[in-house]
Scaffold this active site. Structure first.
Site, PDB file in Angstrom:
ATOM      1  N   GLY A  25       0.813  -1.209   0.000  1.00 54.48           N
ATOM      2  CA  GLY A  25       0.000   0.000   0.000  1.00 54.48           C
ATOM      3  C   GLY A  25       0.852   1.267   0.000  1.00 54.48           C
ATOM      4  N   LEU A  65      11.646 -12.648   1.426  1.00 53.49           N
ATOM      5  CA  LEU A  65      12.443 -12.255   2.592  1.00 53.49           C
ATOM      6  C   LEU A  65      12.739 -13.423   3.525  1.00 53.49           C
ATOM      7  CD1 LEU A  65      10.549  -8.941   3.380  1.00 53.49           C
ATOM      8  CD2 LEU A  65      12.879  -9.130   2.488  1.00 53.49           C
ATOM      9  N   GLY A  86       7.283  -7.168   3.927  1.00 58.32           N
ATOM     10  CA  GLY A  86       6.759  -7.948   5.060  1.00 58.32           C
ATOM     11  C   GLY A  86       5.250  -7.850   5.140  1.00 58.32           C
ATOM     12  N   SER A 124       5.440  -1.116  12.891  1.00 58.71           N
ATOM     13  CA  SER A 124       3.993  -1.027  13.087  1.00 58.71           C
ATOM     14  C   SER A 124       3.596  -0.341  14.391  1.00 58.71           C
ATOM     15  CB  SER A 124       3.430  -2.444  13.091  1.00 58.71           C
ATOM     16  OG  SER A 124       2.109  -2.413  13.563  1.00 58.71           O
ATOM     17  N   HIS A 126       1.110  -1.141  15.820  1.00 55.96           N
ATOM     18  CA  HIS A 126       0.359  -2.154  16.569  1.00 55.96           C
ATOM     19  C   HIS A 126       1.191  -2.837  17.656  1.00 55.96           C
ATOM     20  CE1 HIS A 126      -3.257  -1.504  14.306  1.00 55.96           C
ATOM     21  NE2 HIS A 126      -2.451  -1.284  13.292  1.00 55.96           N
ATOM     22  N   TYR A 149       0.929  -9.557  14.619  1.00 56.06           N
ATOM     23  CA  TYR A 149       1.591  -8.610  13.717  1.00 56.06           C
ATOM     24  C   TYR A 149       2.324  -7.542  14.546  1.00 56.06           C
ATOM     25  CZ  TYR A 149       1.434  -4.401  10.714  1.00 56.06           C
ATOM     26  OH  TYR A 149       1.720  -3.240  10.048  1.00 56.06           O
ATOM     27  N   SER A 178      -1.617   5.477  10.002  1.00 52.16           N
ATOM     28  CA  SER A 178      -2.546   5.056   8.953  1.00 52.16           C
ATOM     29  C   SER A 178      -2.270   5.911   7.721  1.00 52.16           C
ATOM     30  CB  SER A 178      -3.994   5.250   9.415  1.00 52.16           C
ATOM     31  OG  SER A 178      -4.178   4.636  10.684  1.00 52.16           O
ATOM     32  N   ARG A 187     -10.864   6.539  14.771  1.00 52.20           N
ATOM     33  CA  ARG A 187      -9.509   6.205  15.230  1.00 52.20           C
ATOM     34  C   ARG A 187      -8.454   6.823  14.314  1.00 52.20           C
ATOM     35  NH1 ARG A 187      -6.286   2.422  13.139  1.00 52.20           N
ATOM     36  NH2 ARG A 187      -4.410   1.931  14.333  1.00 52.20           N
TER      37      ARG A 187
HETATM   38  C1  15L Z   1      -1.074  -0.950   9.786  1.00 50.73           C
HETATM   39  O1  15L Z   1      -0.083  -1.430  10.289  1.00 50.73           O
HETATM   40  C2  15L Z   1      -1.560  -1.377   8.461  1.00 50.73           C
HETATM   41  O2  15L Z   1      -0.510  -1.799   7.629  1.00 50.73           O
HETATM   42  C3  15L Z   1      -2.356  -0.338   7.756  1.00 50.73           C
HETATM   43  O3  15L Z   1      -3.085  -0.961   6.736  1.00 50.73           O
HETATM   44  C4  15L Z   1      -3.292   0.448   8.675  1.00 50.73           C
HETATM   45  O4  15L Z   1      -4.427  -0.239   8.914  1.00 50.73           O
HETATM   46  C5  15L Z   1      -2.572   0.886   9.933  1.00 50.73           C
HETATM   47  O5  15L Z   1      -1.800  -0.109  10.525  1.00 50.73           O
HETATM   48  C6  15L Z   1      -3.459   1.426  11.047  1.00 50.73           C
HETATM   49  O6  15L Z   1      -3.131   1.221  12.211  1.00 50.73           O
HETATM   50  O7  15L Z   1      -4.432   2.084  10.726  1.00 50.73           O
END
Ligand code: 15L
Length: 293
Positions: A25, A65, A86, A124, A126, A149, A178, A187
């Site tokens: 993306g 990878l 990744g 990330s 996350h 993830y 994002s 969010r």
């Molecule tokens: C991510 O890690 C994703 O790759 C992306 O598609 C988004 O959804 C983003 O997080 C997010 O937290 O919004």
């Protein structure tokens, strides 16, 4: 002669720059945005995903990878890596393991052996997905992954620190928020990053002198975010994109219930994806067939 990149160049120059994750993306836009950052850009993604079209000063290098030897060949001859490759969403652990754990390990090991001195790595948000949306955190906050993830990002962070402390390989980890043309929900009003800001940060990370191991959130100039982005000063990142003009439209959307992760947790809906693949029944020690959920 190595090329220099406009006003952001503060002394670094690159002969060959590796860009992984070209078809993702974010990576789709990155190819044009980093053009001219090096004499040659080596563009990579999984075998079978890259079109044969190359611009001048580009070369294609498909690579999985998870394949150690292939990654070592991929990195050979490069001065710096922009790693966007990744898995970028929650998936079964085995897939995360291949791409985000083995892949990152191979990338750093190849960098060490091949003399790469800088990695700019998309990581990330996350990894802290389980913090509540009303908690402010900075890049040093204790990890609270929202999913596998996000958990894989912890491994990458450890790799970056180890390879900086022990081998002097610098890393800028961009904790990607994002990155979309516009926020899609409430969010994302707090996590949104415009394309211009993201790529400005990416290029600053590439050219900033003596950046060490920095962790910078990619987040735009938005009214409220839960991320304290003080490390952004290290590569000199100051966001300019804003999504405030969309606030009324986003706030007119149906509001999720207060206990919905989308409304409550920083990782939003990611924290409720999976688990995948329930385990098959096994014969347990008492000779009963046991089931896990
Ligand atoms: C991510 O890690 C994703 O790759 C992306 O598609 C988004 O959804 C983003 O997080 C997010 O937290 O919004």
């Amino acid at each position: 002669m190595a090329l220099q990149h406009d006003s952001l160049n503060q002394g670094r120059s690159f002969k060959r720059l590796l860009l992984t994750g070209r078809t993702g993306g974010v990576g789709r836009a990155t190819r044009q945005r980093v053009a001219g950052s090096a004499q040659c850009i080596r563009i990579s993604d999984l075998p079978g995903t890259l079109n044969a079209d190359t611009a001048p000063a580009e070369e294609l290098a498909p690579c999985d990878l998870a394949d150690r030897q292939a990654v070592h060949a991929l990195v050979a001859g490069c001065d710096a890596n922009i790693h966007l490759g990744g898995m970028s969403v929650e998936r079964p652990f085995e897939e995360i393991l291949e791409a985000n754990v083995k892949g990152v390990f191979h990338l750093y090991e190849a960098a060490r052996r091949r003399g790469v001195k800088l990695i700019v790595l998309a990581s990330s948000n996350h990894v802290t997905g389980f913090y509540r949306q009303d908690e402010g955190i900075d890049a040093s906050a204790r990890k609270r992954p929202g999913d596998d993830y996000g958990l894989s990002e912890s491994f990458g962070k450890g790799m970056a620190q180890l390879y900086f402390d022990r081998y002097g390989i610098e890393t800028v980890r961009i904790r990607v928020g994002s990155v979309f043309p516009e926020p899609k929900d409430r969010r994302m009003m707090a996590t949104w990053t415009g394309n211009d800001d993201f790529h400005d940060l990416l290029k600053r990370a590439l050219f900033a002198p003596a950046v060490g191991h920095a962790i910078v959130f990619s987040v735009s100039a938005i009214a409220y975010t839960w991320w304290d982005n003080r490390e952004a000063t290290r590569p000199g990142f100051q966001p300019h994109d804003s999504s405030e003009q969309l606030r009324d439209k986003i706030e007119a959307m149906p509001r999720p219930a207060v206990d919905d992760p989308a409304a409550m947790l920083q990782g939003g809906a990611f924290t409720a994806v999976g688990p995948f693949n329930p385990l098959p029944p096994v014969q347990c020690m008492q000779n009963h067939v046991c089931h896990w959920l």
